[in-house]
Design a protein around this motif. Structure first.
Motif, PDB file in Angstrom:
ATOM      1  N   LEU A   9       0.840  -1.192   0.000  1.00 36.89           N
ATOM      2  CA  LEU A   9       0.000   0.000   0.000  1.00 36.89           C
ATOM      3  C   LEU A   9       0.880   1.248   0.000  1.00 36.89           C
ATOM      4  N   PRO A  10       0.562   2.231  -0.803  1.00 32.44           N
ATOM      5  CA  PRO A  10       1.334   3.474  -0.780  1.00 32.44           C
ATOM      6  C   PRO A  10       1.102   4.236   0.521  1.00 32.44           C
ATOM      7  N   LYS A  11       2.050   5.108   0.837  1.00 32.32           N
ATOM      8  CA  LYS A  11       1.945   5.846   2.085  1.00 32.32           C
ATOM      9  C   LYS A  11       0.702   6.737   2.106  1.00 32.32           C
ATOM     10  N   GLU A  12       0.336   7.270   0.966  1.00 34.45           N
ATOM     11  CA  GLU A  12      -0.841   8.138   0.921  1.00 34.45           C
ATOM     12  C   GLU A  12      -2.106   7.384   1.333  1.00 34.45           C
ATOM     13  N   LEU A  13      -2.203   6.121   0.907  1.00 34.75           N
ATOM     14  CA  LEU A  13      -3.380   5.327   1.264  1.00 34.75           C
ATOM     15  C   LEU A  13      -3.353   4.959   2.747  1.00 34.75           C
ATOM     16  N   LEU A  14      -2.162   4.636   3.271  1.00 35.14           N
ATOM     17  CA  LEU A  14      -2.065   4.334   4.702  1.00 35.14           C
ATOM     18  C   LEU A  14      -2.434   5.558   5.536  1.00 35.14           C
ATOM     19  N   LEU A  15      -1.979   6.732   5.104  1.00 38.72           N
ATOM     20  CA  LEU A  15      -2.339   7.949   5.824  1.00 38.72           C
ATOM     21  C   LEU A  15      -3.846   8.178   5.784  1.00 38.72           C
ATOM     22  N   ARG A  16      -4.457   7.868   4.651  1.00 38.99           N
ATOM     23  CA  ARG A  16      -5.899   8.018   4.538  1.00 38.99           C
ATOM     24  C   ARG A  16      -6.622   7.076   5.490  1.00 38.99           C
ATOM     25  N   ILE A  17      -6.121   5.861   5.623  1.00 39.37           N
ATOM     26  CA  ILE A  17      -6.730   4.897   6.552  1.00 39.37           C
ATOM     27  C   ILE A  17      -6.585   5.382   7.989  1.00 39.37           C
ATOM     28  N   PHE A  18      -5.389   5.876   8.333  1.00 38.79           N
ATOM     29  CA  PHE A  18      -5.158   6.336   9.701  1.00 38.79           C
ATOM     30  C   PHE A  18      -6.001   7.561  10.037  1.00 38.79           C
ATOM     31  N   SER A  19      -6.402   8.309   9.030  1.00 39.32           N
ATOM     32  CA  SER A  19      -7.169   9.524   9.292  1.00 39.32           C
ATOM     33  C   SER A  19      -8.548   9.235   9.879  1.00 39.32           C
ATOM     34  N   PHE A  20      -9.036   7.991   9.764  1.00 39.39           N
ATOM     35  CA  PHE A  20     -10.338   7.626  10.313  1.00 39.39           C
ATOM     36  C   PHE A  20     -10.248   7.121  11.756  1.00 39.39           C
ATOM     37  N   LEU A  21      -9.042   7.007  12.311  1.00 40.10           N
ATOM     38  CA  LEU A  21      -8.859   6.441  13.644  1.00 40.10           C
ATOM     39  C   LEU A  21      -8.966   7.525  14.704  1.00 40.10           C
ATOM     40  N   ASP A  22      -9.391   7.118  15.909  1.00 43.14           N
ATOM     41  CA  ASP A  22      -9.450   8.064  17.013  1.00 43.14           C
ATOM     42  C   ASP A  22      -8.070   8.239  17.624  1.00 43.14           C
ATOM     43  N   VAL A  23      -7.999   9.117  18.612  1.00 42.59           N
ATOM     44  CA  VAL A  23      -6.705   9.495  19.171  1.00 42.59           C
ATOM     45  C   VAL A  23      -6.008   8.317  19.835  1.00 42.59           C
ATOM     46  N   VAL A  24      -6.735   7.553  20.636  1.00 48.27           N
ATOM     47  CA  VAL A  24      -6.117   6.440  21.356  1.00 48.27           C
ATOM     48  C   VAL A  24      -5.625   5.372  20.387  1.00 48.27           C
ATOM     49  N   THR A  25      -6.407   5.064  19.365  1.00 45.07           N
ATOM     50  CA  THR A  25      -5.997   4.050  18.396  1.00 45.07           C
ATOM     51  C   THR A  25      -4.761   4.504  17.628  1.00 45.07           C
ATOM     52  N   LEU A  26      -4.663   5.782  17.322  1.00 48.39           N
ATOM     53  CA  LEU A  26      -3.462   6.281  16.649  1.00 48.39           C
ATOM     54  C   LEU A  26      -2.224   6.096  17.512  1.00 48.39           C
ATOM     55  N   CYS A  27      -2.363   6.341  18.798  1.00 46.31           N
ATOM     56  CA  CYS A  27      -1.229   6.134  19.703  1.00 46.31           C
ATOM     57  C   CYS A  27      -0.819   4.668  19.749  1.00 46.31           C
ATOM     58  N   ARG A  28      -1.767   3.782  19.702  1.00 46.99           N
ATOM     59  CA  ARG A  28      -1.438   2.353  19.715  1.00 46.99           C
ATOM     60  C   ARG A  28      -0.775   1.927  18.410  1.00 46.99           C
ATOM     61  N   CYS A  29      -1.281   2.447  17.298  1.00 43.76           N
ATOM     62  CA  CYS A  29      -0.667   2.116  16.008  1.00 43.76           C
ATOM     63  C   CYS A  29       0.759   2.627  15.937  1.00 43.76           C
ATOM     64  N   ALA A  30       1.028   3.732  16.606  1.00 45.47           N
ATOM     65  CA  ALA A  30       2.372   4.296  16.566  1.00 45.47           C
ATOM     66  C   ALA A  30       3.389   3.412  17.249  1.00 45.47           C
ATOM     67  N   GLN A  31       2.957   2.432  18.033  1.00 47.59           N
ATOM     68  CA  GLN A  31       3.876   1.533  18.725  1.00 47.59           C
ATOM     69  C   GLN A  31       4.089   0.213  17.984  1.00 47.59           C
ATOM     70  N   VAL A  32       3.443   0.037  16.844  1.00 45.18           N
ATOM     71  CA  VAL A  32       3.569  -1.222  16.118  1.00 45.18           C
ATOM     72  C   VAL A  32       4.943  -1.353  15.487  1.00 45.18           C
ATOM     73  N   SER A  33       5.396  -0.328  14.789  1.00 39.92           N
ATOM     74  CA  SER A  33       6.688  -0.372  14.110  1.00 39.92           C
ATOM     75  C   SER A  33       7.155   1.050  13.854  1.00 39.92           C
ATOM     76  N   ARG A  34       8.387   1.164  13.391  1.00 40.45           N
ATOM     77  CA  ARG A  34       8.937   2.490  13.115  1.00 40.45           C
ATOM     78  C   ARG A  34       8.176   3.162  11.974  1.00 40.45           C
ATOM     79  N   ALA A  35       7.846   2.401  10.947  1.00 41.31           N
ATOM     80  CA  ALA A  35       7.118   2.978   9.815  1.00 41.31           C
ATOM     81  C   ALA A  35       5.739   3.460  10.238  1.00 41.31           C
ATOM     82  N   TRP A  36       5.035   2.658  11.027  1.00 42.39           N
ATOM     83  CA  TRP A  36       3.711   3.058  11.489  1.00 42.39           C
ATOM     84  C   TRP A  36       3.798   4.229  12.468  1.00 42.39           C
ATOM     85  N   ASN A  37       4.883   4.319  13.220  1.00 39.90           N
ATOM     86  CA  ASN A  37       5.052   5.443  14.120  1.00 39.90           C
ATOM     87  C   ASN A  37       5.073   6.750  13.342  1.00 39.90           C
TER      88      ASN A  37
END
Length: 529
Positions: free
Chosen positions: A121-149
């Motif tokens: 998936l291109p970064k633009e599409l991943l950013l679009r997916i993350f834009s639908f997440l709430d604040v807490v879920t974004l913080c959790r996704c940021a701990q998955v990997s360096r790229a997701w952070n």
């Protein structure tokens, strides 16, 4: 028969020998596989493989700036989540690839682990997916990997932040960190109920987030005029501002907003009881595009303030004047004549107004949809008749304690207001079954009427419930202290409207009178102790 002590010791000794033999055999097998190269023991370095599970985020943290070191633990309100640098690989994990370039096994592990989703998936599409997440879920996704952070904490994902759920933990430094990390990306921020946020933090916020459009400071009691001065100086794009219950706000705040926030469309200063007509005058002269103004509980406002609003705010759509006790017909008539686009008016508790207001609304505000005039006891059927015949888009009416209205008002509403959805008639003691019959047969009954409140209407009987059976959209009915309503009538209503919520109260049975006759007789609605 229980085994003897010597026999138990014998069995224990044999079991111990058997366990030792099995352990020795496993050790020898492991060494053989190690020598053959079939198996390599992973590094136990805590920087690369850690068995300790990271805790979930306690609360949202803002996105980091470039090069900001990340915390050692999960995100918190006081330590914002940040992208941590890659840990150094241990010496035992270094290996040389085909081209002679030295790399670590940790880097190879990370690349292969992230390749599936990050390369597909291109970064633009991943950013679009993350834009639908709430604040807490974004913080959790940021701990998955360096790229997701990097992706999860991108500023474009933090355009709207609501910290109401974490209001007890929010301090001034949290708001400062949010403003520094989000910067110009932030468009909407809600700090409703965050009592620990003060002027200093909001000044830093205003300096860094100059594109903010919606700011909610409802209940931030430490906020003073200094905050509005900062917003006026740095946030010229501000459109919606909520300062309800910020009791330290004075006329100085309104003057500052009028100078620096010309695009302001919605302002809530409810319960800011230090505001007077001078502040309103300064506000409307600089913010002529106001569409919604909430002045609930501003007890010092007089008719002069409403004259300024009517003269300078032709785009006004919503006005709330609840419990502004000094307001009279003169000020509200000016509003009706100057604000022809008015759709929602709340004048509950303004006990000085009369039918002249209803006549002015009917003649000047045909788009009126919401009218709340609870506890305005001087309003009569004459005024409501004029209103109903001219305002056909009425959807919600609060007529609680308008004690002079009768069935005539309900007849006019049933004929001329086909969009009526919510009607409150609490404590309207002159309403009878005949008025409810006309309402149940009216244009709004079949598809529009959703809520009707009839509590403390003593003349309402089970016959009214029979007339309401045709209201298929009816969701809730209030019947508190309706003495002539019975359980059987409610049961029959529910057979036709199974999803309706009926709120009723049935008092204990009336006790018999005393023998001497001196004891007062209790009615059915009394609570007997």
């Amino acid at each position: 028969m229980a085994p003897s002590r010597d026999r138990l010791l014998h069995f224990g000794f044999k079991a111990t020998l058997r366990l030792r033999r099995e352990k020795s055999e496993r050790r020898r097998s492991s060494r053989r596989r190690w020598r053959r190269g079939r198996w390599r023991r992973p590094s136990r370095s805590p920087e690369v493989f850690s068995r300790r599970r990271r805790p979930p985020p306690a609360a949202p943290g803002p996105p980091p700036g470039p090069g900001t070191p990340g915390p050692a633990r999960g995100p918190s309100l006081c330590t914002p989540l940040a992208a941590a640098p890659a840990p150094a690989a241990p010496a035992g994990l270094m290996r040389r690839d085909v081209n002679g370039v030295t790399k670590s096994r940790f880097e190879m592990f990370s690349n292969s682990d992230e390749a599936v989703i990050n390369k597909k998936l291109p970064k633009e599409l991943l950013l679009r997916i993350f834009s639908f997440l709430d604040v807490v879920t974004l913080c959790r996704c940021a701990q998955v990997s360096r790229a997701w952070n990097v992706l999860a904490l991108d500023g474009s994902n933090w355009q709207r932040i609501d910290l109401f759920d974490f209001q007890r933990d929010i301090e001034g430094r949290v708001v400062e960190n949010i403003s520094k990390r989000c910067g110009g990306f932030l468009r909407k921020l809600s700090l409703r109920g965050c009592l620990g946020v003060g002027d200093n933090a909001l000044r830093t916020f205003a300096q860094n987030c100059r594109n903010i459009e919606v700011l909610n400071l409802n209940g931030c009691t430490k906020t003073t005029d200094a905050t509005c001065t900062s917003l006026s100086k740095f946030c010229s794009k501000l459109r919606h501002l909520d300062l309800a219950s910020c009791t330290s706000i004075t006329n100085m705040s309104l003057k500052a907003l009028s100078e620096g926030c010309p695009l302001l469309e919605q302002l809530n200063i409810s319960w800011c009881d230090q505001v007077t007509k001078d502040g309103i005058q300064a506000l409307v002269r600089g913010c002529g595009g106001l569409k919604a103004l909430f002045l609930k509980g501003c007890t010092q406002l007089e008719d002069e303030a409403l004259k300024y609003i009517g003269a300078h705010c032709p785009e006004l759509v919503t006005l709330n004047l609840q419990t502004c006790l000094q307001i009279t017909d003169e000020g509200l008539i000016t509003i009706c004549r100057g604000c022809h686009k008015l759709q929602s008016l709340c004048a509950s508790g303004c006990s000085n107004i009369t039918d002249a207001i209803l006549n002015a609304l009917g003649q000047n505000c045909p788009r009126l949809r919401i009218l709340e005039v609870a506890r305005c006891s001087q309003l009569t059927d004459v005024g409501f008749t004029t209103l109903a015949r001219n305002c056909h888009e009425l959807e919600k009416m609060d007529l609680e304690e308008c004690v002079q209205i009768t069935d005539s008002t309900l007849i006019q509403l049933s004929i001329h207001c086909p969009r009526l959805q919510v009607l409150s008639l609490s404590h309207c003691e002159l309403i009878t079954d005949d008025g409810i019959r006309h309402l149940g047969n009216g244009a709004c009954a079949h598809d529009q009427l959703e809520v009707i409140e009839l509590d403390n209407c003593p003349l309402i009987t089970d016959a009214s419930l029979e007339h309401l059976k045709s209201c298929h959209s009816l969701e809730r009915i209030e019947l508190y202290d309706c003495q002539q309503i019975s359980r059987a009538g409610i049961k029959r209503l529910r057979t036709h409207l199974p999803n309706i919520k009926v709120h009723a109260y049935f008092a204990p049975v009336t006790p018999p009178p005393s023998v001497g006759g001196s004891r007062q007789r209790f009615c059915r609605c009394c609570i007997i102790l």
